[in-house]
Design an enzyme around this catalytic site. Structure first.
Site, PDB file in Angstrom:
ATOM      1  CG  MET A  91      54.067  31.042  33.576  1.00  0.00           C
ATOM      2  SD  MET A  91      52.324  30.714  33.151  1.00  0.00           S
ATOM      3  CE  MET A  91      51.690  30.322  34.782  1.00  0.00           C
ATOM      4  CG  HIS A 135      43.629  30.574  31.274  1.00  0.00           C
ATOM      5  ND1 HIS A 135      44.596  30.996  32.155  1.00  0.00           N
ATOM      6  CD2 HIS A 135      42.600  30.128  32.037  1.00  0.00           C
ATOM      7  CE1 HIS A 135      44.169  30.818  33.387  1.00  0.00           C
ATOM      8  NE2 HIS A 135      42.962  30.293  33.358  1.00  0.00           N
ATOM      9  CB  SER A 177      54.727  21.582  25.160  1.00  0.00           C
ATOM     10  OG  SER A 177      53.612  21.986  25.906  1.00  0.00           O
ATOM     11  CG  ASN A 198      47.073  33.825  27.505  1.00  0.00           C
ATOM     12  OD1 ASN A 198      48.192  33.298  27.526  1.00  0.00           O
ATOM     13  ND2 ASN A 198      46.248  33.772  28.542  1.00  0.00           N
TER      14      ASN A 198
HETATM   15  C1  GAR Z   1      50.162  25.585  29.463  1.00  0.00           C
HETATM   16  O1  GAR Z   1      49.335  24.635  30.080  1.00  0.00           O
HETATM   17  C2  GAR Z   1      49.444  26.915  29.355  1.00  0.00           C
HETATM   18  O2  GAR Z   1      48.072  26.810  29.105  1.00  0.00           O
HETATM   19  C3  GAR Z   1      49.688  27.482  30.722  1.00  0.00           C
HETATM   20  O3  GAR Z   1      51.023  27.143  31.021  1.00  0.00           O
HETATM   21  C4  GAR Z   1      51.363  25.923  30.357  1.00  0.00           C
HETATM   22  C5  GAR Z   1      52.626  26.154  29.567  1.00  0.00           C
HETATM   23  O4  GAR Z   1      53.110  24.950  29.039  1.00  0.00           O
HETATM   24  N1  GAR Z   1      49.482  28.907  30.735  1.00  0.00           N
HETATM   25  C6  GAR Z   1      49.071  29.577  31.789  1.00  0.00           C
HETATM   26  O5  GAR Z   1      48.816  29.055  32.857  1.00  0.00           O
HETATM   27  C7  GAR Z   1      48.937  31.055  31.563  1.00  0.00           C
HETATM   28  N2  GAR Z   1      48.336  31.691  32.680  1.00  0.00           N
HETATM   29  P1  GAR Z   1      54.145  24.955  27.838  1.00  0.00           P
HETATM   30  O6  GAR Z   1      55.313  25.849  28.254  1.00  0.00           O
HETATM   31  O7  GAR Z   1      54.559  23.521  27.716  1.00  0.00           O
HETATM   32  O8  GAR Z   1      53.457  25.473  26.611  1.00  0.00           O
END
Ligand code: GAR
Length: 197
Positions: free
Chosen positions: A91, A110, A13, A108
Site C-alpha cells: 500500500m 488491483h 492472502s 501488481n
Molecule cells: C487485495 O484486495 C489487493 O488487491 C489490494 O489489497 C488487498 C490485499 O489483501 N491491493 C490494493 O488495493 C493495491 N492498491 P491481502 O493482503 O490479503 O493480499
C-alpha cells in the site's frame, strides 16, 4: 527459474496464494523474499512459517523521503537476488525511481476492473456507480499509478444488497485464482492476458 520478491503491507492472502502456486510441480518461479513496509503485517509470519525469507522496512522513519525508503528497499530486494517483484497488497506508492529499473519485471494486483477505479476504495466506488460487475486486475507496474499493461482480469457479479465488504470478499476469491495464473504465465515469458472465470 525466476526468483520472486513479494511485497505486502497486510494480511498477505494474495502472497499466500502465490507461495502455494509456486510449490506446484514445474512452476517457473520460486519465492526469494516477502517484504513489508509494515513490521506488524500479518503476512510476514505466514511467509516465515513457510520458510520464505522475510524483511520488514518501516516507511515511517523515512518521513517524506520516499527516495531514501525506496533505495533501502531496493537494497534488500537485490540482496535476495530477485529477478521479479510481485506487489500483493503493498500500500505504498512507488515512484519512477524504484519502478523504472524493474520495468517489465514487476506485477501488481488491483481490486477493480482497470482502467476503472485506480487508487483506493474501489469496491465502494463500484457500488456507488451502480456497476453490475466488478473484479480485479493484474498488470505490469509502470510509474503511473495502477496503469501498466493488463496481464489478466477476473470478473464477479455485483449482487443486490452488496456492501463494500461483501463485494471485496467476492473479488478476493478471484484475486487468489488470477494472480497465480498470471504469475505462472509471466514467469515463463508468456504475456498473453488471463481472463477468468
Ligand atoms: C487485495 O484486495 C489487493 O488487491 C489490494 O489489497 C488487498 C490485499 O489483501 N491491493 C490494493 O488495493 C493495491 N492498491 P491481502 O493482503 O490479503 O493480499
Amino acid at each position: 527459474m525466476k526468483r520472486v520478491a513479494i511485497l505486502i503491507s497486510g494480511g498477505g492472502s494474495n502472497m499466500v496464494s502465490l507461495l502455494d502456486s509456486m510449490e506446484e510441480a514445474g512452476h517457473p518461479a520460486q519465492p526469494c523474499l516477502v517484504a513489508s513496509n509494515d513490521p506488524n503485517a500479518g503476512g510476514l509470519a505466514k511467509a516465515a512459517a513457510r520458510g520464505v525469507p522475510t524483511a520488514a522496512l518501516d516507511h515511517r522513519p523515512f518521513g517524506k523521503d520516499r527516495a531514501a525508503f525506496e533505495a533501502e528497499l531496493q537494497k534488500i530486494i537485490a540482496a535476495h537476488g530477485a529477478d521479479m517483484i510481485c506487489l500483493a497488497g503493498f500500500m505504498r506508492v512507488l515512484t519512477a525511481g524504484f519502478v523504472t529499473p524493474w520495468s517489465g519485471r514487476m506485477l501488481n494486483i488491483h481490486p477493480s476492473l482497470l482502467p476503472k477505479y485506480r487508487g483506493l476504495h474501489t469496491h465502494k466506488r463500484a457500488l456507488e456507480a451502480g456497476d453490475s460487475e466488478h473484479g480485479c486486475t493484474v498488470h505490469e507496474v509502470t510509474p503511473e499509478l495502477d496503469d501498466g499493461p493488463i496481464l489478466g482480469q477476473a470478473r464477479v457479479p455485483v449482487e443486490p444488497g452488496d456492501t463494500p465488504e461483501t463485494l471485496a470478499a467476492r473479488v478476493l476469491v478471484m484475486e487468489h485464482k488470477l494472480y497465480p495464473a498470471v504469475l505462472r504465465r509471466y514467469a515463463a515469458g508468456d504475456r498473453t492476458p488471463v481472463t477468468l472465470p
